[in-house]
Design an enzyme around this catalytic site. Structure first.
Site, PDB file in Angstrom:
ATOM      1  N   ASN A   1       0.880  -1.172   0.000  1.00  0.00           N
ATOM      2  CA  ASN A   1       0.000   0.000   0.000  1.00  0.00           C
ATOM      3  C   ASN A   1       0.914   1.216   0.000  1.00  0.00           C
ATOM      4  OD1 ASN A   1      -1.811   2.033   0.415  1.00  0.00           O
ATOM      5  ND2 ASN A   1      -2.480   1.368   2.453  1.00  0.00           N
TER       6      ASN A   1
ATOM      7  N   HIS B   1      -9.429   1.295   4.759  1.00  0.00           N
ATOM      8  CA  HIS B   1      -8.177   1.501   5.501  1.00  0.00           C
ATOM      9  C   HIS B   1      -8.451   2.463   6.657  1.00  0.00           C
ATOM     10  CE1 HIS B   1      -4.101   2.571   6.537  1.00  0.00           C
ATOM     11  NE2 HIS B   1      -3.719   1.480   5.898  1.00  0.00           N
TER      12      HIS B   1
HETATM   13  P1  13P Z   1       3.129   0.279   7.674  1.00  0.00           P
HETATM   14  O1  13P Z   1       3.601  -1.014   7.060  1.00  0.00           O
HETATM   15  O2  13P Z   1       3.879   1.483   7.180  1.00  0.00           O
HETATM   16  O3  13P Z   1       3.026   0.201   9.157  1.00  0.00           O
HETATM   17  O4  13P Z   1       1.622   0.491   7.129  1.00  0.00           O
HETATM   18  C1  13P Z   1       0.719  -0.542   7.205  1.00  0.00           C
HETATM   19  C2  13P Z   1      -0.477  -0.146   6.430  1.00  0.00           C
HETATM   20  O5  13P Z   1      -1.205   0.751   6.810  1.00  0.00           O
HETATM   21  C3  13P Z   1      -0.743  -0.855   5.158  1.00  0.00           C
HETATM   22  O6  13P Z   1      -2.008  -0.570   4.684  1.00  0.00           O
END
Ligand code: 13P
Length: 253
Positions: free
Chosen positions: A9, A98
């Site tokens: 993401n 999300h």
């Molecule tokens: P991080 O891997 O940067 O903690 O983010 C996780 C996330 O929100 C993926 O959608």
């Protein structure tokens, strides 16, 4: 057998050129180095979808995902992007719900239910995110919080529709904080999510649903997370912005 998936993401990162460079690095590494049968997905901003799709579709080793969609079909919704627009780029996945969208854009469970319907009726694959904030975890209420998110947005689906959904459990306190859930904490929640899905959709659908973990997942901790019985891969933020790190996670199985 349920699918193993590692999805990046990118969030709001990368200009068009930067994104294309990153995507082609990932595609080349996946082609040369991927060890297992992991499905790789790149969740890019809307501006990248079309060109990254062209780049990956020539290989079919990597898939492309949007990070959101509108719950509307078309019309006067300035700034929004519909599912048919996403589909026209060649993207095949859509991340929904999300926590950053729930928090900063006020997305509700009802809106997410509508978005899910749109994504599923277009034949795209939703990656539905759920996860609790820190105060809920500290009060020990994480299971009921996350199960409510699932009930509110998913439980109107048919079994056939649910069979197309991927879940991502992302504890909010672990996102971008460097503070990963322990493999035990993650496994416990993934098991609870699967059990909750079974109450509505039956054991067969629950067993086949891919449930990804997200939150400070890195090459160094991915193997321990991914080898838990109910963890089927990851939704990766920061570490997906570097092809080498992302590849390290893809090969963590
Ligand atoms: P991080 O891997 O940067 O903690 O983010 C996780 C996330 O929100 C993926 O959608």
């Amino acid at each position: 057998m349920r699918k193993k998936i590692v999805a990046g993401n990118w969030k709001m990162n990368n200009t068009l050129d930067e994104g294309l460079k990153l995507a082609s690095e990932v595609v080349n590494m996946v082609k040369d180095e991927r060890k297992g049968d992991v499905i790789v997905v790149l969740g890019t901003p809307f501006i990248h979808l079309s060109q990254v799709s062209k780049l990956v579709n020539s290989t079919k080793d990597v898939y492309v995902s949007a990070q959101d969609c509108s719950q509307h079909e078309s019309g006067a919704y300035t700034g929004e992007v519909s599912v048919s627009m996403i589909q026209s780029t060649g993207a095949e996945f859509v991340i929904l719900g999300h926590s950053e969208r729930r928090e900063y854009h006020g997305e509700t469970s009802e809106q997410l239910a509508e978005k899910l319907d749109k994504v599923l009726s277009a034949g795209l694959t939703p990656i539905f995110c759920c996860g609790e904030p820190l105060d809920v975890r500290e009060a020990g209420n994480q299971e009921s919080f996350v199960c409510s998110q699932l009930t509110e947005s998913l439980f109107h689906l048919t079994k056939e529709q649910m069979a197309q959904v991927v879940i991502a459990y992302e504890p909010i306190w672990a996102i971008g904080t460097g503070k990963t859930a322990t493999s035990g904490q993650a496994q416990e929640m993934h098991k609870a999510i699967r059990k909750h899905l079974a109450t509505k959709f039956g054991d067969a659908i629950a067993t086949e649903t891919s449930i990804l973990y997200g939150g400070s997942c890195k090459p160094s901790n991915a193997n321990e997370l991914f080898t838990q019985p109910d963890i089927d891969g990851g939704l990766i933020g920061g570490a997906s912005l570097n092809a080498r790190d992302f590849m390290g996670i893809i090969n963590a199985y």
